[in-house]
Write an enzyme that holds these catalytic residues in place. Sequence first.
Site, PDB file in Angstrom:
ATOM      1  N   ARG A 256      24.629  26.703 -35.276  1.00 17.54           N
ATOM      2  CA  ARG A 256      25.145  27.541 -34.156  1.00 17.54           C
ATOM      3  C   ARG A 256      25.174  26.607 -32.800  1.00 17.54           C
ATOM      4  O   ARG A 256      25.824  26.792 -32.642  1.00 17.54           O
ATOM      5  CB  ARG A 256      24.209  29.337 -33.845  1.00 17.54           C
ATOM      6  CG  ARG A 256      25.140  29.854 -34.966  1.00 17.54           C
ATOM      7  CD  ARG A 256      23.309  30.126 -35.443  1.00 17.54           C
ATOM      8  NE  ARG A 256      24.298  31.509 -37.224  1.00 17.54           N
ATOM      9  CZ  ARG A 256      24.273  30.765 -38.379  1.00 17.54           C
ATOM     10  NH1 ARG A 256      24.296  29.749 -38.373  1.00 17.54           N
ATOM     11  NH2 ARG A 256      24.988  31.869 -39.211  1.00 17.54           N
TER      12      ARG A 256
ATOM     13  N   TYR B 130      14.928  10.608 -39.328  1.00 13.93           N
ATOM     14  CA  TYR B 130      14.496  11.019 -38.008  1.00 13.93           C
ATOM     15  C   TYR B 130      14.477   9.954 -37.488  1.00 13.93           C
ATOM     16  O   TYR B 130      14.981   9.602 -36.343  1.00 13.93           O
ATOM     17  CB  TYR B 130      13.645  12.274 -38.040  1.00 13.93           C
ATOM     18  CG  TYR B 130      13.883  13.872 -38.847  1.00 13.93           C
ATOM     19  CD1 TYR B 130      15.120  14.400 -38.777  1.00 13.93           C
ATOM     20  CD2 TYR B 130      13.263  13.942 -39.645  1.00 13.93           C
ATOM     21  CE1 TYR B 130      15.136  15.216 -39.667  1.00 13.93           C
ATOM     22  CE2 TYR B 130      13.232  15.047 -39.909  1.00 13.93           C
ATOM     23  CZ  TYR B 130      14.059  15.509 -39.969  1.00 13.93           C
ATOM     24  OH  TYR B 130      14.595  16.894 -40.577  1.00 13.93           O
TER      25      TYR B 130
ATOM     26  N   HIS C 256       8.515  20.087 -35.333  1.00 10.30           N
ATOM     27  CA  HIS C 256       9.155  19.655 -33.900  1.00 10.30           C
ATOM     28  C   HIS C 256       8.261  18.884 -33.518  1.00 10.30           C
ATOM     29  O   HIS C 256       8.659  17.172 -32.339  1.00 10.30           O
ATOM     30  CB  HIS C 256       8.902  20.597 -33.590  1.00 10.30           C
ATOM     31  CG  HIS C 256      10.006  22.055 -34.189  1.00 10.30           C
ATOM     32  ND1 HIS C 256       9.574  23.281 -32.773  1.00 10.30           N
ATOM     33  CD2 HIS C 256      10.064  22.248 -34.716  1.00 10.30           C
ATOM     34  CE1 HIS C 256      10.808  23.792 -33.496  1.00 10.30           C
ATOM     35  NE2 HIS C 256      11.184  23.695 -34.591  1.00 10.30           N
TER      36      HIS C 256
ATOM     37  N   ILE D 116      19.850  26.957 -36.867  1.00  5.49           N
ATOM     38  CA  ILE D 116      20.268  26.617 -35.563  1.00  5.49           C
ATOM     39  C   ILE D 116      20.840  25.876 -35.178  1.00  5.49           C
ATOM     40  O   ILE D 116      21.797  26.164 -34.534  1.00  5.49           O
ATOM     41  CB  ILE D 116      18.885  26.580 -34.980  1.00  5.49           C
ATOM     42  CG1 ILE D 116      18.719  27.394 -33.868  1.00  5.49           C
ATOM     43  CG2 ILE D 116      18.119  25.770 -35.125  1.00  5.49           C
ATOM     44  CD1 ILE D 116      19.747  28.669 -33.358  1.00  5.49           C
ATOM     45  N   ALA D 117      20.202  24.698 -36.374  1.00  2.95           N
ATOM     46  CA  ALA D 117      22.139  23.732 -35.501  1.00  2.95           C
ATOM     47  C   ALA D 117      23.484  23.774 -36.123  1.00  2.95           C
ATOM     48  O   ALA D 117      24.505  23.527 -34.465  1.00  2.95           O
ATOM     49  CB  ALA D 117      21.298  22.241 -36.652  1.00  2.95           C
TER      50      ALA D 117
ATOM     51  N   ASP E  85       8.538  32.367 -35.161  1.00  2.65           N
ATOM     52  CA  ASP E  85       9.776  32.923 -35.367  1.00  2.65           C
ATOM     53  C   ASP E  85      10.438  33.997 -34.319  1.00  2.65           C
ATOM     54  O   ASP E  85      11.431  33.714 -33.391  1.00  2.65           O
ATOM     55  CB  ASP E  85       9.772  33.646 -36.776  1.00  2.65           C
ATOM     56  CG  ASP E  85      11.133  31.462 -37.534  1.00  2.65           C
ATOM     57  OD1 ASP E  85      12.404  31.038 -37.489  1.00  2.65           O
ATOM     58  OD2 ASP E  85       9.826  31.528 -38.448  1.00  2.65           O
TER      59      ASP E  85
ATOM     60  N   SER F 273      18.603  14.195 -41.080  1.00  2.00           N
ATOM     61  CA  SER F 273      17.851  14.655 -41.417  1.00  2.00           C
ATOM     62  C   SER F 273      17.574  14.052 -42.403  1.00  2.00           C
ATOM     63  O   SER F 273      17.162  12.752 -43.165  1.00  2.00           O
ATOM     64  CB  SER F 273      18.156  15.899 -42.016  1.00  2.00           C
ATOM     65  OG  SER F 273      19.428  15.191 -43.196  1.00  2.00           O
ATOM     66  N   ARG F 274      16.154  14.085 -43.554  1.00  2.00           N
ATOM     67  CA  ARG F 274      15.641  13.422 -44.572  1.00  2.00           C
ATOM     68  C   ARG F 274      16.126  13.665 -45.801  1.00  2.00           C
ATOM     69  O   ARG F 274      16.250  12.650 -46.469  1.00  2.00           O
ATOM     70  CB  ARG F 274      14.262  14.200 -44.962  1.00  2.00           C
ATOM     71  CG  ARG F 274      13.312  13.957 -43.869  1.00  2.00           C
ATOM     72  CD  ARG F 274      11.876  14.701 -43.502  1.00  2.00           C
ATOM     73  NE  ARG F 274      12.075  16.167 -44.236  1.00  2.00           N
ATOM     74  CZ  ARG F 274      11.311  17.179 -44.801  1.00  2.00           C
ATOM     75  NH1 ARG F 274      10.148  16.546 -45.074  1.00  2.00           N
ATOM     76  NH2 ARG F 274      12.203  18.309 -44.687  1.00  2.00           N
TER      77      ARG F 274
ATOM     78  N   LYS G  55      12.476  26.327 -30.265  1.00  2.00           N
ATOM     79  CA  LYS G  55      11.098  27.435 -30.417  1.00  2.00           C
ATOM     80  C   LYS G  55      10.832  27.120 -31.418  1.00  2.00           C
ATOM     81  O   LYS G  55      11.477  27.114 -32.080  1.00  2.00           O
ATOM     82  CB  LYS G  55      11.615  28.742 -29.312  1.00  2.00           C
ATOM     83  CG  LYS G  55      12.755  29.317 -29.991  1.00  2.00           C
ATOM     84  CD  LYS G  55      11.763  30.405 -30.854  1.00  2.00           C
ATOM     85  CE  LYS G  55      12.738  31.131 -31.378  1.00  2.00           C
ATOM     86  NZ  LYS G  55      12.319  31.700 -32.990  1.00  2.00           N
TER      87      LYS G  55
END
Length: 360
Positions: free
Chosen positions: A40, A80, A101, A37-38, A198, A58-59, A119
């Site tokens: 996009r 993060y 999240h 999703i990131a 989801d 990110s990790r 979401k």
Amino acid sequence: MSATLNARFPDALPGSRVPDSRDAPPLRWGIAGPGWIAERFAASLQQHTRQIVAAVGSRSQERSRDFAGRFSIPAAYGSYEELAAAPDVDIVYVATPHNHHHAVARLALEAGKHVLIEKPIGINARQAEDIAALAEARGLLAAEALWTFFLPKYDVVRQLLDAGALGQLVTVLAEYGEHFEPGHRIFDPKLAGGPLLDLGTYPLAFISSVLGLPETVHAVGTPHPAGVNGQISAVMDFAGGVHAVISTNLYGFTPTTATIVGTEATLTLDGPFNAPGGFTVRTADGRELRYEEPPGDHVAGLHFQAAAVARAIAAGGLEVAERPLAESIKTMRLADELRGQLGISFPDGQHAAATASHSD
């Protein structure tokens, strides 16, 4: 979204009031979680807005560098915490797996950054409430990136409901099913897998935004061999005898439509209802109004939420009108109710209590 009674069915549909995303003042965005999703989200911002994707974290430093290279992002961080502390970031887009999240949003807020959280905003209502409280305490904007409600067509739907064009609402129907290949994260119990968060977030959010929270919920579910829930269906009863029906599954694709039935007219959103596309409003006597919006994917639609957030922050707002935090919390309470009835466990250390209704 709401409905006002005693209004006349319109001769024509209202126009969308959503401004051009390129007109929104630019913010410096940091992306937490360089996943599907990131990708996009970054592409949508770069193609349709003046927003600046300034950093990714990110990790894994390697994953961040790879993502930064593909999207020409100047800064890549290996945690993060580093992203949250970065001086070149105004707002963090939280695109981690669902179960992170809450923690990543808190990191960003505590570091003085606004947040737009994919979401669902959390994996239970308590997490959503905590994010809202922390954002308010810090004087920062927090919002759920439920892209559907920022699309131009949903502004038209809101106007129709606010004008009472459908009459008294009677029934709301919404469903979303999709096929996933083995190995997808949706099958992982440790990542809050299953269709509820989801896929189910979309119909649940649609129903709760139109009708509020139900008085009773009657849910049934089917477990999946992977150890997550495989499908959920539920019937809900609201004040005044209004009903809603939801279905979501991870086994196969469905039409993914949504319908609002009123005493004067019925509004049916084309599938997939959560993405850009059209809808039709029909009256019992045969009158019909059609809204056309080019069908599109996430790249075509995710920019609207970023633009809305940028405009809200420039105006000094702490949330967005299209998806207020109270609405996000409401949806999570409804998801908690389904969890409680079906005994679904997520990695939040608890079974969700039935809080959304007075179900028996």
